[in-house]
Write an enzyme that holds these catalytic residues in place. Structure first.
Site, PDB file in Angstrom:
ATOM      1  N   HIS A  28       0.853  -1.197   0.000  1.00  0.00           N
ATOM      2  CA  HIS A  28       0.000   0.000   0.000  1.00  0.00           C
ATOM      3  C   HIS A  28       0.880   1.235   0.000  1.00  0.00           C
ATOM      4  O   HIS A  28       2.012   1.214   0.488  1.00  0.00           O
ATOM      5  CB  HIS A  28      -0.947   0.006   1.217  1.00  0.00           C
ATOM      6  N   CYS A  29       0.345   2.323  -0.610  1.00  0.00           N
ATOM      7  CA  CYS A  29       1.045   3.612  -0.509  1.00  0.00           C
ATOM      8  C   CYS A  29       0.239   4.459   0.469  1.00  0.00           C
ATOM      9  O   CYS A  29      -0.505   3.924   1.279  1.00  0.00           O
ATOM     10  CB  CYS A  29       1.183   4.260  -1.884  1.00  0.00           C
ATOM     11  N   ALA A  30       0.334   5.783   0.380  1.00  0.00           N
ATOM     12  CA  ALA A  30      -0.323   6.645   1.377  1.00  0.00           C
ATOM     13  C   ALA A  30      -1.843   6.518   1.352  1.00  0.00           C
ATOM     14  O   ALA A  30      -2.496   6.634   2.382  1.00  0.00           O
ATOM     15  CB  ALA A  30       0.077   8.089   1.147  1.00  0.00           C
ATOM     16  N   ARG A  32      -3.617   4.177  -1.230  1.00  0.00           N
ATOM     17  CA  ARG A  32      -4.160   3.081  -2.053  1.00  0.00           C
ATOM     18  C   ARG A  32      -3.601   1.721  -1.673  1.00  0.00           C
ATOM     19  O   ARG A  32      -2.431   1.604  -1.309  1.00  0.00           O
ATOM     20  CB  ARG A  32      -3.827   3.335  -3.532  1.00  0.00           C
TER      21      ARG A  32
END
Length: 458
Positions: A28-30, A32
């Site tokens: 996961h990113c910030a 999504r």
């Protein structure tokens, strides 16, 4: 009770992406979840987007990405990997997994993106300083051009472009899998002080006979992009090939020597001169398109840009823009991309006003605002593509805005920054027209979307 909510959300998500067994890898990113699915056809985008926690879902770069939002995404992710029994992976690892699913054009775009995105901060810093000097000149401060501070600003603003081949070499070496310091050395050879400065080649330059039949130009490659890209690509094969042949005890001595000798020779005598011709031809074509086709080029480029963003190929444009900057001193493409980006915001804001869906309203407003700062994914994938008409409205706004900035000859001094922050790297002579262009792009996209309306899902 809190974790229960995230557990339920993770279970729902897994249900609509083909179950735990369909997940190849996850990170996961910030905002999504980034998943690589074994079979992308099993994902049910419509059902996923009906979930309260999901703000949108799209496929990009071989990854199935689910927008959840800051602070929540990591909690859902933690539950998801527990249920699915997947090991925790970094975003970079998932990107590598996702890259395996790309077609050749997308693969090339990803390679160029991986090389050029890390060097954008250096180019932006240089471009901003160039912009400041340009503004100072416009306010009649040229009389200070012999002062220590003006001279220093001048050196600071041109350094990243003077030494661009070294920056590109280091970044490209990491992507192509060769030694970044040897690559930087070859980049240094290509801008050696003994060679004539690339920017004065118009005044004529000497050539020298190599091996009796090659006319090698004694010309540096300051500011150029394509020559060093090709050189480092070839260097990776030379270095790996040499390492296979050379006995291990001699590797530290012989491999670097052969790599620098062979690559350096090819860089100056063969690859560099050929790549320079190609690079110049690309710049001439683009400059011709923008100056002769003018408004039409702006219409086409501005209207089509967001469709290119969906494929992910737009990241490779940095290479073309840097080349254009080196050849002509101005980036005439970035203002057009900027119009297309902010137009997505105008259309997204219209969708915010038109929709009766509370959840979509909550997504659309921040997404529209973020386009003003150059971040368009949430607006494009979360809102505009979902309703379709806002995406068409944004294309119309981008086309009209693009035509305007080309007609007014708006140019920028760097790459990678659009929207409001882009004002800082816009030529002092065209700042006002850049702002007017943004207002036109946003206004037209907004109006077009309001006229077309949106079709709400039942």
């Amino acid at each position: 009770m809190g974790s229960n909510k995230y557990f339920d959300a993770a279970q729902d998500i897994l249900k609509y992406i083909g179950g735990p067994e369909n997940v190849g890898s996850a990170a996961h990113c910030a905002t999504r979840l980034r998943l690589v699915l074994k079979d992308q056809n099993l994902a049910n985008k419509e059902e996923l987007e009906k979930l309260d926690i999901v703000k949108g879902a799209f496929l990009n770069g071989g990854q199935f990405q689910i927008i959840i939002g800051q602070g929540t995404v990591n909690k859902v992710y933690a539950e998801l990997i527990k249920i699915a029994g997947i090991k925790e992976m970094s975003t970079a690892e998932v990107k590598q997994e996702g890259a395996k699913k790309l077609n050749p054009i997308q693969k090339l775009a990803k390679i160029l993106s991986d090389i050029f995105v890390p060097i954008i901060p250096a180019i932006v810093a240089a471009g901003l300083l160039m912009g400041l000097l340009g503004l100072a000149g416009k306010f009649g401060l040229e009389q200070y051009s012999n002062t220590w501070w003006w001279m220093m600003l001048d050196w600071f603003s041109s350094a990243a472009f003077n030494f661009l081949p070294i920056l590109v070499a280091i970044s490209a070496a990491k992507v192509f899998g060769c030694n970044p310091y040897l690559a930087a050395t070859v980049g240094g050879i290509m801008i050696h002080p003994a060679l004539q400065n690339a920017w004065t080649q118009g005044t004529g330059y000497e050539t020298i006979k190599v091996l009796g039949f090659i006319n090698m130009p004694l010309l540096g490659y300051q500011g150029t992009v394509l020559p060093i890209l090709l050189v480092v690509f070839i260097m990776a094969y030379i270095e790996k090939g040499t390492r296979k042949i050379v006995p291990e005890m001699l590797d530290i001595l012989v491999t670097p020597l052969i790599t620098v000798l062979v690559t350096g020779f090819l860089a100056l005598a063969v690859v560099g001169p050929l790549a320079n011709v190609v690079g110049a031809a690309i710049s001439i074509f683009l400059t011709f398109a923008i100056s002769k086709l003018g408004v039409i080029a702006g219409l086409i480029f501005g209207g089509a840009y967001s469709s290119i963003v969906i494929t992910g190929i737009h990241h490779s444009f940095h290479a073309v823009e840097l080349n254009l900057l080196a050849e002509t001193g101005v980036n005439t493409l970035l203002p057009i991309w900027s119009m297309a980006n902010v137009a997505q915001g105008g259309a997204c804001f219209a969708a915010f006003l038109l929709t009766k869906n509370k959840k979509m309203k909550a997504v659309a407003l921040p997404s529209a605002v973020s386009t003003l700062f150059g971040i368009t994914e949430a607006a494009i994938f979360g809102v505009n593509l979902r309703y379709k008409t806002p995406f068409i409205g944004a294309a119309i706004g981008g086309a009209i805005g693009g035509a305007y900035v080309v007609a007014m000859k708006v140019g920028m001094t760097a790459v990678g920054v659009t929207g409001i922050p882009g004002i800082a790297i816009t030529n002092s002579t065209s700042m006002l027209h850049y702002v007017i262009g943004m207002v036109i792009a946003i206004g037209v996209a907004f109006a077009a979307t309001m006229i077309m309306g949106i079709k709400e899902e039942a």
